[in-house]
Design a protein around this motif. Structure first.
Motif, PDB file in Angstrom:
ATOM      1  N   GLY A 195      36.529  30.946  37.278  1.00 28.18           N
ATOM      2  CA  GLY A 195      37.097  32.436  36.276  1.00 28.18           C
ATOM      3  C   GLY A 195      35.976  32.961  36.274  1.00 28.18           C
ATOM      4  O   GLY A 195      36.226  34.068  36.057  1.00 28.18           O
ATOM      5  N   SER A 196      34.667  32.464  36.117  1.00 25.18           N
ATOM      6  CA  SER A 196      33.251  33.097  35.585  1.00 25.18           C
ATOM      7  C   SER A 196      33.168  34.173  36.663  1.00 25.18           C
ATOM      8  O   SER A 196      32.696  35.512  36.334  1.00 25.18           O
ATOM      9  N   ILE A 197      33.048  33.550  37.546  1.00 28.09           N
ATOM     10  CA  ILE A 197      32.354  34.616  39.048  1.00 28.09           C
ATOM     11  C   ILE A 197      33.227  34.818  39.394  1.00 28.09           C
ATOM     12  O   ILE A 197      33.206  35.960  40.090  1.00 28.09           O
ATOM     13  N   ALA A 198      34.481  34.406  39.287  1.00 32.36           N
ATOM     14  CA  ALA A 198      35.312  35.868  39.749  1.00 32.36           C
ATOM     15  C   ALA A 198      35.470  37.170  38.894  1.00 32.36           C
ATOM     16  O   ALA A 198      36.397  38.054  39.277  1.00 32.36           O
ATOM     17  N   PHE A 199      35.190  37.553  37.683  1.00 31.20           N
ATOM     18  CA  PHE A 199      34.236  38.724  36.648  1.00 31.20           C
ATOM     19  C   PHE A 199      34.503  39.554  37.603  1.00 31.20           C
ATOM     20  O   PHE A 199      33.477  39.176  38.156  1.00 31.20           O
ATOM     21  N   ASP A 200      34.965  40.945  37.534  1.00 28.47           N
ATOM     22  CA  ASP A 200      34.800  42.291  38.109  1.00 28.47           C
ATOM     23  C   ASP A 200      32.783  42.374  37.874  1.00 28.47           C
ATOM     24  O   ASP A 200      32.026  41.568  36.723  1.00 28.47           O
ATOM     25  N   SER A 219      26.268  37.870  31.706  1.00 25.17           N
ATOM     26  CA  SER A 219      26.989  36.866  31.224  1.00 25.17           C
ATOM     27  C   SER A 219      28.179  35.518  31.787  1.00 25.17           C
ATOM     28  O   SER A 219      27.997  34.512  31.461  1.00 25.17           O
ATOM     29  N   PHE A 220      28.706  36.273  31.706  1.00 23.29           N
ATOM     30  CA  PHE A 220      29.994  35.583  32.600  1.00 23.29           C
ATOM     31  C   PHE A 220      29.521  34.850  33.929  1.00 23.29           C
ATOM     32  O   PHE A 220      29.473  33.629  34.363  1.00 23.29           O
ATOM     33  N   TYR A 221      28.565  35.336  34.783  1.00 20.26           N
ATOM     34  CA  TYR A 221      27.636  34.676  36.185  1.00 20.26           C
ATOM     35  C   TYR A 221      27.160  33.216  35.341  1.00 20.26           C
ATOM     36  O   TYR A 221      27.108  32.507  36.225  1.00 20.26           O
TER      37      TYR A 221
END
Length: 376
Positions: A195-200, A219-221
């Protein structure tokens, strides 16, 4: 006798000089006019404008530095992993054999694929600045997207290519590799990582749609990296499993081949329909995206050879697997200073994009052959 010829060339060069002078004057005129206006203002106006200009110059310096400095870039990085070393923490590696042909369900050890994927995220967002979400990259060059210019966009495309390989791998970890059967429970760490690595890839600290402050992309990555390492720590402590069966490897290879095939199609379209040589400003984006994708998969497939060692040995895939790694390593040796998208039958401008497309197709064909052998 030569005086008329000398006079002619003198006039030509003088005309060229005047033309260049007029062009330079036209370019610098707005800056000269702005400086003259600024010099006539009082300090109440000069102060804020001066501070703003200093901040803008500092931001551009930071941005240019990050786009040009590729920290720990190493085309041979996968060769430096010691996947045979004992796992950290003193745990005894164990495996729960399910079938000598299909492979094994591993636990009480670490997955090389997970470690390499987490390291690639670390390389993208910790060791290097994530270019695509920087404010000056988003603003572009006077409003023009940096991807449509020949400058300062190569590293961003390279990072996005690596990120594509990371995203594909995170999906396979959740769907097949991180659980025993398709009906078993999905691991929460792997789900969080996906889910985090799929962030734009382009979110800054503030945005307009929706309006307001945001959590930036890096931050998401980083959260995805922490989740992957948490999964491997739990696996090392015998709490979760890695399903290294032959059918899972076949699906993993098939998905990677499809991902690389999509990139090959993008390169072919650009090469055939926009071959403007050195003047094709999008050729470098396609080239460095493909380069980054191969850079990421080079490490991930090297790690897969360790995780699926039993399957590769039993199916006698060693030479084929070695050929895939060698093709990827050869592609990473192509690092032209300026990317040219010339015609394939041209004789002045090189065809770097076509060359990269050739290596991408070679890698894909080897992966397809691997998949066919696994499917027998």
């Amino acid at each position: 006798m030569f005086d008329p010829i000398v006079s002619f060339f003198t006039r030509v060069f003088q005309a060229i000089g005047r033309g260049i002078g007029m062009l330079v004057a036209w370019i610098v005129w707005p800056f000269v006019a702005a400086s003259q206006w600024y010099a006539r203002r009082g300090w109440i106006i000069k102060g804020p404008i001066g501070i703003g200009l200093i901040l803008l110059i500092a931001l551009y310096g930071y941005f240019i530095w990050n786009t040009q400095r590729w920290t720990n870039f190493d085309t041979a990085y996968a060769e430096k992993y010691d996947f045979t070393a004992a796992p950290a923490g003193g745990a005894n590696p164990q495996t729960e054999t399910t079938d000598p042909v299909e492979g094994e369900v591993k636990t009480c050890t670490r997955s090389a694929i997970v470690d390499v994927t987490a390291d690639l995220i670390d390389f993208n967002v910790n060791q290097n600045g994530w270019i695509s979400s920087m404010i000056l990259y988003k603003l572009g060059l006077f409003g023009m997207d940096w991807d449509h210019t020949p400058w300062l966009d190569n590293k961003a495309s390279f990072q996005r290519g690596i990120n594509q390989a990371i995203r594909r791998t995170s999906i396979e970890l959740v769907d097949t590799l991180g659980r025993v059967r398709g009906t078993s429970q999905i691991d929460q760490n792997l789900q969080d990582a996906r889910g985090s690595i799929a962030f734009d890839e382009e979110t800054w600290y503030f945005g307009l749609n929706p309006f307001g402050p945001k959590t930036p992309t890096p931050s998401f990555y980083r959260s995805a990296e922490r989740s992957l390492r948490a999964f491997n720590d739990r696996m090392q402590n015998c709490q979760v499993v890695f399903n290294a069966r032959a059918d899972n490897l076949m699906q993993f290879v098939d998905r990677i081949a499809g991902d690389i095939g999509s990139t090959s199609d993008l390169i072919q379209e650009r090469s055939q329909n926009h071959n403007g040589g050195w003047f094709d400003t999008r050729a470098d984006d396609r080239f460095w995206f493909a380069y980054g994708q191969l850079y990421g998969y080079y490490g991930i497939l090297t790690a897969a050879r360790h995780d699926f060692q039993q399957v590769i040995t039993s199916r006698e895939l060693g030479p084929l697997w070695q050929a895939v790694e060698e093709q990827m390593r050869a592609a990473l040796n192509i690092q032209p200073f300026i990317i040219s998208n010339g015609r394939e039958d041209g004789w002045i401008m090189p065809t770097h994009l076509t060359t990269m497309g050739f290596y991408v197709l070679r890698v894909r064909s080897n992966l397809v052959e691997l998949r066919q052998v696994l499917d027998r």
